[in-house]
Write a protein that holds these residues in place. Structure first.
Motif, short mmCIF file in Angstrom:
data_model
loop_
_atom_site.label_atom_id
_atom_site.label_comp_id
_atom_site.label_asym_id
_atom_site.label_seq_id
_atom_site.Cartn_x
_atom_site.Cartn_y
_atom_site.Cartn_z
N HIS A 230 0.81 -1.22 0.00
CA HIS A 230 0.00 0.00 0.00
C HIS A 230 0.84 1.27 0.00
CE1 HIS A 230 1.48 -0.39 4.02
NE2 HIS A 230 1.17 0.88 4.23
N ILE A 292 -4.67 -3.20 10.19
CA ILE A 292 -3.41 -2.47 10.26
C ILE A 292 -3.59 -1.04 9.75
CG2 ILE A 292 -1.08 -2.34 9.32
CD1 ILE A 292 -0.99 -5.39 9.42
N VAL A 295 -5.48 1.17 12.07
CA VAL A 295 -4.69 1.69 13.19
C VAL A 295 -3.69 2.74 12.69
CG1 VAL A 295 -3.04 1.09 14.98
CG2 VAL A 295 -4.98 -0.39 14.56
N LEU A 296 -3.08 2.47 11.53
CA LEU A 296 -2.11 3.44 10.99
C LEU A 296 -2.76 4.81 10.80
CD1 LEU A 296 -0.12 1.33 8.37
CD2 LEU A 296 0.74 2.29 10.50
N LEU A 298 -4.81 6.26 12.58
CA LEU A 298 -5.02 6.99 13.82
C LEU A 298 -3.90 7.98 14.12
CD1 LEU A 298 -6.32 4.15 16.16
CD2 LEU A 298 -7.61 5.78 14.84
N ARG A 299 -2.71 7.73 13.58
CA ARG A 299 -1.60 8.62 13.92
C ARG A 299 -1.32 9.66 12.86
NH1 ARG A 299 3.03 6.86 18.00
NH2 ARG A 299 1.66 6.11 19.63
N TYR A 309 -5.09 6.32 4.37
CA TYR A 309 -5.02 5.08 5.15
C TYR A 309 -6.42 4.50 5.35
CZ TYR A 309 -0.06 5.19 6.07
OH TYR A 309 1.28 5.14 5.93
N LEU A 427 -12.67 5.88 15.95
CA LEU A 427 -11.53 6.45 16.65
C LEU A 427 -10.78 7.43 15.77
CD1 LEU A 427 -10.12 3.32 18.50
CD2 LEU A 427 -11.39 5.23 19.45
N PRO A 448 -4.48 9.79 19.67
CA PRO A 448 -3.07 9.69 19.33
C PRO A 448 -2.63 10.81 18.39
CG PRO A 448 -4.20 7.61 19.00
CD PRO A 448 -5.24 8.64 19.25
N LEU B 149 -16.61 11.33 23.83
CA LEU B 149 -15.88 10.35 23.02
C LEU B 149 -15.96 8.97 23.66
CD1 LEU B 149 -13.98 9.33 20.83
CD2 LEU B 149 -12.07 10.24 22.10
N ILE B 153 -17.55 5.57 22.12
CA ILE B 153 -16.82 4.31 21.98
C ILE B 153 -17.57 3.18 22.67
CG2 ILE B 153 -14.70 3.08 22.61
CD1 ILE B 153 -13.23 5.75 22.29
N LEU B 499 -4.73 1.94 23.03
CA LEU B 499 -4.70 2.76 21.83
C LEU B 499 -3.27 3.21 21.53
CD1 LEU B 499 -6.92 3.73 19.99
CD2 LEU B 499 -7.06 5.81 21.31
N TRP B 500 -2.60 3.64 22.59
CA TRP B 500 -1.24 4.14 22.42
C TRP B 500 -0.30 3.07 21.94
CZ3 TRP B 500 1.12 8.62 22.12
CH2 TRP B 500 0.39 9.75 22.49
N THR B 503 -1.18 1.77 18.35
CA THR B 503 -0.81 2.68 17.27
C THR B 503 0.71 2.75 17.17
OG1 THR B 503 -1.02 4.53 18.78
CG2 THR B 503 -2.85 4.14 17.30
N ILE B 506 1.89 -0.82 15.69
CA ILE B 506 1.50 -1.03 14.30
C ILE B 506 2.08 0.06 13.42
CG2 ILE B 506 -0.48 -1.16 12.74
CD1 ILE B 506 -1.88 -2.79 14.77
N GLY B 507 2.25 1.25 14.00
CA GLY B 507 2.92 2.31 13.25
C GLY B 507 4.34 1.88 12.88
#
Lengths: 520, 565
Positions: A230, A292, A295-296, A298-299, A309, A427, A448, B149, B153, B499-500, B503, B506-507
């Motif tokens: 991707h 994946i 989640v990506l 989110l940042r 994303y 989210l 995040p 929020l 959720i 969450l932290w 992310t 996976i980041g």
């Protein structure tokens, strides 16, 4: 050649030939745009005509000679092709209006090249939709890459060039894999024609068939943005926003998904894939991609990257729906192909209006923007809620069918993945909407986005802008050339969420499923 | 057979009224909202039982208006509350938009209550969650926005689980139209979890006490009345024949809720824990599952909406007038606020089950149903919970109204607020003195209900006596307690951590994959030009893309040609 067999040729030919007068009208922008509109209205009319023909139970096929011995270069309108063509045609018209507003408001350079490349991209997209066999599809698929390259590198900056290179490296490498896959399929079966339920004969040589399948999946997986293929898509967001909206949320990425679906449903076929056990790996890859990429996203502080994303994740909803090999899931996947197009193009259009009106590109800078762009943000909220899967918006209907299909296929874990991916969208989109509504400080500690230092966050958040925006009403927030299209697409997403069965997309998707799962 | 009263779902009328209220002048909007909601209440009570507005929604049979005693009773009380709360909201200074949103939110509650199939119910359910989130969001500070929020959720999760339950049910049974509860097994388990979030099963309850104390006081009234009650209603649809598990969960909610309530000092947080405990009584009745149990549960639902909303309204008036929401800093309000104090007394006597008030009747029905069905432990939990409720409201009344407090020159409830207070106080008394008024409409059977049997009085007297004594004994120690942690102290940091880390991890994975594939792609191109500067060179490609790419395509086609021949 009867008149009806002209339709597929014209669907490709009209936008393609529009490139010439667009290029010649360089000096007269209004005339140039008139050519675009003339072409897009004609294409829409032709797509409607094609849809009607298909829904009457007729399949139109027209051969245009041979690419290579044994493989005709042929166009064909079936239900699946008509679905994609109609979707692209509707959204091209809307995106054309938006494009005019966008490039003129920003006073872009190279507008002529922009509109010419746009028309060429649509022509090749139509070719992908209407290709009668894998090889024809492949030719248009590669041409689509080339036609969109000038749009990705439109700004000619270093970043744009780098993104363009990445784009070509990914997609052309994928093209090589596709070509090899086609060759293997041809070697085993002697045919690469699309046929509902598969060409048959692939089980004769399971090894070659498996390798061919893997090559095709990897190749089309590039444009379908399966993780880890991707990487080009977020970079391609450097293009002007209408390009991101129509091409990189609809035409280009969905030609990858479309190709995958053609391979799964029309070349290998449900029965062959079941007996070879080849669908499960694709389903797993798609499920992993959904989570994946979810989640990506989110940042990402840059709005368009976050949306990219999100697209990566959403495309895999469709891929997973196809890979489940269940009629209900496939129906859901086809609905989602359309639903996601309307919702995501709305979101990109909104991002574009935000950029045109305020030059804001980062979520953290959108503090209080609702006050300045109320209509745009309402449309953004509709698109976001649709991607989350809330009722009365297109995303709910497709999610409903996808989850039901997963359950029918006795794949409850995949049903759970669909649902979980919806939560990830919540989210992602909540902080964007919350910030725009003026609750920027509310992000602290929970999102995040707000707290990731570095990364995409080139611009430090200077905060406190919530009250800095002038309050405007929908009638004064932006030009109607920008606002009109995004309200139309948001409205379309709502129509698809409330009365989806009143739209031709519904009937076409039904027809595809009936055709492919005939035996079942 | 077009029934003239059943041409549109009542909920749709409230939603439509909300749109109009949002657009007109505030005063006119208030009058209009009250009038429409009152008319809808009357309309609902007149609706004959039956199945109307059958249709087809994206390929599935649905019933938009399903009238039976259960849906009619729940619908009527929600519509009635809508009328009372618009008047009250006007008095407490709620904005026009908030009044409109309250109406729309209660309208979606009505849509849920009159749904005749699971798809319609799920649609209304999620719309209800959106409406509630928006109400929490409106006019809120940063802390309340964060709670919004979290609310979204929690409810997105609950909604997804319910959606999964409904789809499993559809997969197993082939139909969505209500027909005797959710399919046994996975569908029921998931259904209980999803619905359990809305009703606040212990473990799934933290959102109630996290969110309801925060928004505008009028929004608290509306929220407290609707979401959990629609949950109870859905529970009655999901397990119409009861379930021991559900009954036990109800008993646990009652006792745990009351225990936490006693320890609170914030007015609305205290009342929010009583939502958990009161809903526990309803859940227990539904879990018992006999016709008296269900009738008692729904009677308690109606009565609870009346007195609990009244309590939230009283709390709201206190907060608006004094600017103070902590019991520790209140006191002596009976003198300057006699009307509010009177309303408090009616509601408190209702919720604690004093004879002559409505809670006495419905709680007695659930008691009797538990006893008759042999749920002995549940019966004792009900006793303990009831004693706790007495302690809690003795505390509320004592600290807010009775004890000597700081001198405050505060006004009593205004005219518009009083309309709301009185409108709710009257039925609290009426249903307590003449239970037959209520029995006529309840689902299940009230044949076995003996509201005024001597044993009921004896039990009430014992509970009230024990509760009063307990309050006197506990008063000193209670005054020292503050800030008791609940599960949200675990969930919220845990959620943030999850969450932290996810992310982050996976980041990292994503970046690693990107570089990996980038390298491969770069090498593919470099292979064809070893010195890196030729026609296929990395830079050449960008500058002269037309020729370069065309060559790639042509070479590919040539390759194919060779392969096929």
């Amino acid at each position: 050649m009867s008149t009806s067999s002209l339709v597929p040729v014209l669907l490709v030919g009209v936008p393609l030939s529009a490139v010439v007068p667009i290029g010649l009208s360089r000096a007269r922008p209004n005339l140039r745009e008139a050519w675009t509109f003339l072409a897009s209205v004609s294409v829409l009319g032709l797509a409607v005509q094609a849809t009607t023909t298909v829904l009457d139970g007729e399949v139109v096929e027209v051969g245009l000679g041979h690419v290579v011995t044994g493989v005709p270069f042929a166009l064909r309108i079936d239900a699946f092709g008509a679905l994609f063509a109609l979707l692209a045609a509707v959204l091209w018209l809307v995106a054309s209006v938006y494009s005019v507003g966008y490039v003129r408001e920003l006073d872009e350079r190279h507008q002529t090249r922009y509109f010419a490349a746009f028309a060429a991209s649509i022509a090749t997209t139509m070719g992908v939709a209407l290709a009668a066999n894998l090889l024809t599809l492949f030719v248009f698929y590669e041409l689509l890459t080339l036609a969109t390259y000038p749009l990705v590198t439109h700004y000619e900056t270093a970043t744009a060039r780098r993104s363009g290179r990445t784009y070509l490296a990914y997609t052309l490498t994928g093209g090589v894999a596709i070509l090899a896959g086609i060759a293997l399929v041809y070697a085993v079966t002697g045919s690469v024609d699309f046929s509902p339920g598969g060409v048959g004969g692939l089980a004769a040589d399971p090894t070659l068939a498996t390798v061919g399948y893997a090559l095709l999946v990897v190749g089309f997986g590039v444009k379908a943005a399966l993780v880890p293929l991707h990487g080009w898509l977020p970079g391609a967001m450097v293009a002007p926003t209408p390009v991101s909206g129509l091409l990189h949320a609809v035409a280009v990425v969905k030609s990858g998904v479309f190709g995958l679906a053609r391979v799964v449903l029309f070349v290998f076929g449900v029965d062959a894939l079941r007996s070879l056990g080849l669908a499960a790996p694709l389903a797993l890859a798609a499920a992993a991609t959904m989570l994946i990429a979810g989640v990506l996203a989110l940042r990402q502080d840059k709005l368009k990257r976050g949306l990219a994303y999100s697209t990566v994740s959403q495309l895999s909803y469709i891929v997973l729906g196809i890979a489940l090999l269940s009629p209900t899931a496939a129906f859901g996947a086809l609905l989602h192909l359309v639903a996601h197009a309307f919702m995501k193009i709305t979101l990109f259009f909104c991002a574009g209006v935000v950029y045109v009106e305020t030059h804001v590109e980062y979520v953290s800078r959108m503090d209080g923007l609702w006050r300045r762009l109320p209509g745009t943000m309402v449309a953004f909220a509709v698109g976001s809620a649709g991607l989350v899967g809330l009722p009365a918006i297109a995303g709910f209907v497709s999610k409903w069918y996808l989850v039901l299909g997963a359950l029918e296929a006795d794949a409850a874990p995949f049903a759970a993945v669909f649902l979980l991916a919806g939560l990830l969208k919540l989210l992602y989109f909540w902080p964007v909407l919350s910030t725009a509504a003026g609750g920027g400080d509310a992000l602290d500690g929970f999102s995040p986005i707000a707290a990731t230092g570095g990364g995409d966050r080139e611009a430090a958040h200077d905060g406190g802008q919530a009250d800095g925006w002038e309050r405007r009403t929908p009638t004064t927030e932006a030009t109607w050339l920008l606002l009109g299209p995004l309200l139309v697409t948001a409205g379309g997403a709502v129509v698809l969420g409330v009365v989806p069965d009143a739209t031709p997309f519904w009937d076409l998707a039904r027809a595809v499923v009936a055709e492919v799962f005939r035996s079942g | 057979m077009a029934e003239p009263l059943a041409l549109v779902p009542p909920g749709a009328v409230l939603v439509a009224a909300a749109v109009v209220v949002a657009l007109v002048d505030r005063r006119l909007g208030t009058v209009l909202g009250v009038a429409v909601a009152a008319a809808v209440t009357v309309w609902i009570t007149l609706l004959p039982a039956g199945t109307y507005l059958q249709g087809d929604l994206f390929g599935f049979d649905v019933v938009l208006l399903h009238v039976d005693p259960l849906s009619r009773t729940v619908g009527a009380i929600l519509a009635f509350l809508a009328a009372a709360t618009v008047a009250y909201g006007h008095g407490t200074g709620a904005s026009t938009r908030q009044l409109a949103l309250s109406l729309a939110y209660l309208g979606t509650g009505l849509l849920a209550a009159f749904a005749g199939d699971w798809l319609t119910l799920v649609l209304a359910w999620e719309a209800l969650a959106v409406g509630a989130t928006a109400l929490l969001w409106m006019n809120s500070d940063a802390a309340a926005t964060r709670a919004g929020l979290r609310y979204a959720i929690y409810h997105e999760l609950g909604g997804l689980v319910l959606l999964a339950a409904v789809l499993v049910h559809l997969d197993q049974t082939g139909t969505l139209v209500f027909d005797g509860g959710l399919h046994a097994g996975l569908a029921t388990t998931l259904g209980l979890l999803g619905i359990g979030l809305n009703v606040g099963f212990i473990g799934l309850h933290p959102w109630i006490v996290d969110s309801y104390p925060r928004p505008h006081v009028a929004a608290s009234v509306v929220l407290a009345a609707c979401t959990t009650k629609v949950g109870v209603y859905a529970l009655a649809r999901a397990v119409p024949d009861g379930s021991v598990v559900v009954a036990s969960l109800g008993g646990a909610m009652l006792v745990v809720g009351v225990t936490y309530a006693i320890l609170q000092t914030d007015l609305r947080r205290l009342l929010s824990y009583h939502i958990v405990s009161q809903v526990g009584i309803m859940v227990a009745g539904i879990g018992v599952g006999t016709s008296l149990g269900v009738a008692g549960a729904i009677a308690h639902l109606v009565n609870n909406v009346l007195y609990k909303s009244l309590l939230f309204m009283v709390a709201g008036v206190i907060i608006v007038r004094t600017g103070e929401s902590n019991l520790k800093h209140l006191g002596g309000l009976a003198r300057p606020m006699p009307g509010t104090f009177g309303a408090f007394l009616v509601a408190a006597l209702g919720i604690t089950g004093v004879p002559g008030f409505n809670g006495f009747v419905s709680k007695g029905m659930v008691f009797d149903a538990a006893e008759a069905a042999g749920f002995d432990l549940l019966w004792w939990l009900l006793v303990v919970g009831s004693v706790g409720t007495v302690v809690s409201f003795a505390k509320f009344g004592y600290y807010a109204f009775v004890r000597q407090g700081p001198e405050r020159d505060v006004a009593d409830a205004g005219r518009s607020e009083s309309i709301g207070l009185v409108a709710l106080a009257i039925p609290c008394l009426a249903f307590g003195l003449a239970p037959g008024l209520q029995f006529a409409v309840l689902p299940g059977s009230t044949a076995a209900a003996k509201p005024f049997a001597p044993s009921q009085f004896a039990k009430a007297a014992a509970i009230l006596g024990a509760g009063s004594v307990a309050f006197v004994l506990l008063k000193r120690s209670l005054s020292r307690v503050s800030g008791v942690p609940d599960l949200d102290a675990v969930y919220h940091p845990l959620g943030r951590w999850l969450l932290w880390t996810s992310t982050g991890a996976i980041g990292g994975l994503g970046r690693w994959l990107d570089t990996l594939v980038d390298d491969v792609a770069a090498n593919v191109v470099r292979l064809s030009s070893p010195d890196g500067t030729g026609w296929m060179g990395w830079d050449g490609l960008a500058d002269d893309v037309g020729a370069g790419v065309l060559l790639v395509v042509l070479s590919l086609v040539a390759l194919l040609f060779v392969l096929i021949i």
